[in-house]
Scaffold this active site. Structure first.
Site, PDB file in Angstrom:
ATOM      1  N   PHE A 133      62.621  22.572  46.800  1.00  0.00           N
ATOM      2  CA  PHE A 133      64.018  22.153  46.658  1.00  0.00           C
ATOM      3  C   PHE A 133      64.731  23.198  45.811  1.00  0.00           C
ATOM      4  CE2 PHE A 133      67.280  19.634  44.380  1.00  0.00           C
ATOM      5  CZ  PHE A 133      67.792  18.812  45.373  1.00  0.00           C
ATOM      6  N   GLY A 134      65.604  23.983  46.416  1.00  0.00           N
ATOM      7  CA  GLY A 134      66.242  25.086  45.711  1.00  0.00           C
ATOM      8  C   GLY A 134      67.656  24.767  45.280  1.00  0.00           C
ATOM      9  N   THR A 168      59.847  24.723  42.041  1.00  0.00           N
ATOM     10  CA  THR A 168      58.485  24.203  42.194  1.00  0.00           C
ATOM     11  C   THR A 168      58.065  24.309  43.662  1.00  0.00           C
ATOM     12  OG1 THR A 168      58.836  22.680  40.378  1.00  0.00           O
ATOM     13  CG2 THR A 168      57.013  22.150  41.868  1.00  0.00           C
ATOM     14  N   ARG A 273      35.888  10.372  14.517  1.00  0.00           N
ATOM     15  CA  ARG A 273      35.977  11.559  13.663  1.00  0.00           C
ATOM     16  C   ARG A 273      35.914  11.152  12.184  1.00  0.00           C
ATOM     17  NH1 ARG A 273      34.922  16.914  13.696  1.00  0.00           N
ATOM     18  NH2 ARG A 273      36.153  17.964  12.094  1.00  0.00           N
ATOM     19  N   GLU A 368      64.865  18.659  35.845  1.00  0.00           N
ATOM     20  CA  GLU A 368      65.566  17.453  36.337  1.00  0.00           C
ATOM     21  C   GLU A 368      66.665  17.040  35.348  1.00  0.00           C
ATOM     22  OE1 GLU A 368      65.099  15.997  39.122  1.00  0.00           O
ATOM     23  OE2 GLU A 368      63.054  16.458  39.793  1.00  0.00           O
ATOM     24  N   THR A 370      68.085  18.620  31.384  1.00  0.00           N
ATOM     25  CA  THR A 370      67.490  18.688  30.043  1.00  0.00           C
ATOM     26  C   THR A 370      67.843  17.425  29.237  1.00  0.00           C
ATOM     27  OG1 THR A 370      69.429  19.718  29.034  1.00  0.00           O
ATOM     28  CG2 THR A 370      67.802  21.218  30.008  1.00  0.00           C
TER      29      THR A 370
END
Ligand code: TGC
Ligand code: FAD
Length: 389
Positions: A133-134, A168, A273, A368, A370
């Protein structure tokens, strides 16, 4: 009944039986196919493309779209549960599904012709074809309306010129949904096949985040696209933003998976731990961090579930998705950072999950839209005043 640290407010009990069943099925699939290898893939910087058809066979791609197009037609909560289970393994895996389904398939389903839907959706749902998807460009990320990619009419179609960056799946995609401005400055959508003359692409190297996901650039030099590859129902920025609503909704859920994996790992680690003769889980400072993580995660789950029920009822507003994406992505990132700190030195190795999720979530907090962009979208919804212009 004791509380479940990974589901403090028992949101799980509000799922329907088939939603719970789906959760188990997808988690099991992810466990068997991805979880044991994902750290190695992340380190190598590669996405396991051989597994893409398996995602299709499992019905995990574009799962909310109709069966008539080869998809699973699940409801919004089930769709979210799929995203959560995928990101429980790695944000890169959820990203793959988000782009294929939420962005590419949704663009074709909402804005494509019958012919385009019939041609592409079944192949994309089956994982036989990969989409990207550009929208973003080198100089247009938060402000996509500033895009420079152009589409001019020519003969029976259009000619595209420009560049898309941070895309992506771009280097592995068979099909790119590309957004470009026409001669009147209106944003149009195009389906560009990988072998189109004049299209070149490359992978972005040296990423320190989302390493188990392929990200790249697309370059268009006089690329001819026939009218039958033009999305007939997309006429403005509203079209790509509508696709983003679907993918952002997926992130609201997906980020829960990454956060849960981090909390679980930190809890187990803290209990075994020993420092100064006692498990660190018994220390007030560590408990404060664990409680904050459980509190954030509980709130993230309730938010996602409420969004899902609103979406089922057809009452979900994009501004609600924005605030939830902003909250859940950032809270997941904070949970991952706290988990990493509890694991201290061990936390910086890929033998544990925290740092991989933490570094991935830096991207989830950014793409998607900021954190800042979603702040301003929600700010506009609250005040009625836009801070963008
Ligand atoms: P603005 O004037 O506000 O809006 C333009 C037109 O769009 C409509 N609209 C929406 N429609 C549907 N859903 C939404 N969420 C919408 N938001 C706005 C609006 O009503 C208007 O319609 P019309 O008919 O009046 O023209 O536009 P603006 O230029 O001021 O934009 C502001 C803003 C911030 C909302 C927008 O540009 C934005 O969201 N920016 C962030 C960009 C972004 O999120 N990019 C993501 C790229 S894709 C990606 O990151 C994929 S990662 C995938 C993965 O790997 O998971
Ligand atoms: P910019 O817009 O340059 O923002 C820079 C900074 O300024 C940010 O902190 C931002 O919050 C802040 N800022 C911007 N505007 C304002 C304002 N008005 N007020 C206050 N602060 C502001 N895009 C796609 O189209 N498809 C994809 O598949 C895709 N995949 C991606 C995968 C990865 C791994 C990454 C990292 C990104 C991907 N993107 C994709 C791009 C992503 O959507 C953009 O990076 C994002 O929208 C931000 O744009 P930008 O990086 O250009 O930042």
């Amino acid at each position: 009944m004791p509380v479940d640290p990974l589901d403090y407010f028992d949101a799980f009990s509000r799922l329907q039986a088939e939603e719970r069943e789906l959760r188990e099925t997808v988690r099991q699939f992810v466990k068997e196919t991805f979880l044991s290898n994902v750290a190695a893939w992340w380190q190598e910087g590669r996405f396991p493309i051989a597994l893409i058809p398996r995602l299709g066979e499992m019905g995990l791609l574009g799962a909310d779209l109709p069966q008539a197009y080869g998809a699973s037609e699940v409801g919004p909560v089930s769709y979210g549960i799929i995203m959560e289970a995928l990101e429980w393994a790695d944000s890169g895996l959820r990203s793959f599904a988000s782009v294929q389904g939420g962005l590419v398939m949704h663009a074709i389903y909402e804005f494509g012709s019958q012919e385009q839907k019939r041609t592409w959706l079944p192949q994309l749902a089956a994982g036989k074809k990969v989409g990207c998807f550009g929208l973003t460009e080198p100089d247009a990320g938060s402000d996509p309306n500033a895009m420079r990619t152009t589409a001019r009419r020519s003969g029976t179609g259009w000619v595209l010129d420009g560049n898309k960056l941070w895309i992506t799946n771009a280097p592995i995609a068979d099909l790119a949904v590309v957004w470009a401005k026409d001669e009147q400055g209106r944003i149009n959508g195009f389906l560009v096949e990988a072998d189109a003359a004049g299209l070149t692409r490359e992978e972005i190297p040296r990423k320190a985040s989302m390493r188990c996901s392929v990200t790249g650039a697309l370059h268009f030099q006089e690329v001819f696209v026939d009218e039958d590859h033009h999305l007939p129902l997309a006429h403005s920025l509203r079209a790509p933003l509508t696709c983003l609503d679907s993918a952002r909704y997926g992130i609201v859920w997906g980020s829960i998976g990454a956060a849960e994996a981090c909390l679980q790992e930190a809890l187990e680690y803290a209990k075994q731990r020993i420092t100064f003769g006692r498990p660190i889980a018994a220390r007030q400072l560590i408990q404060e961090r664990l409680v904050t993580m459980a509190s954030y995660l509980g709130e993230m789950r309730l938010t996602a579930l409420q969004l899902g029920r609103l979406k089922e009822a057809g009452r979900l507003d994009p501004a609600q998705i924005s605030l939830a994406k902003r909250n859940n992505a950032r809270k997941a990132l904070e949970i991952a950072r706290m988990a990493r700190s509890i694991l201290a030195a061990n936390g910086i190795t890929l033998d544990y999950q925290a740092i991989r999720h933490m570094l991935n979530l830096e991207t989830v907090d950014t793409y998607e839209g900021t954190y800042d962009v979603h702040t301003l979208i929600a700010g506009q919804a609250l005040t009625g005043s836009s801070a963008f212009s």
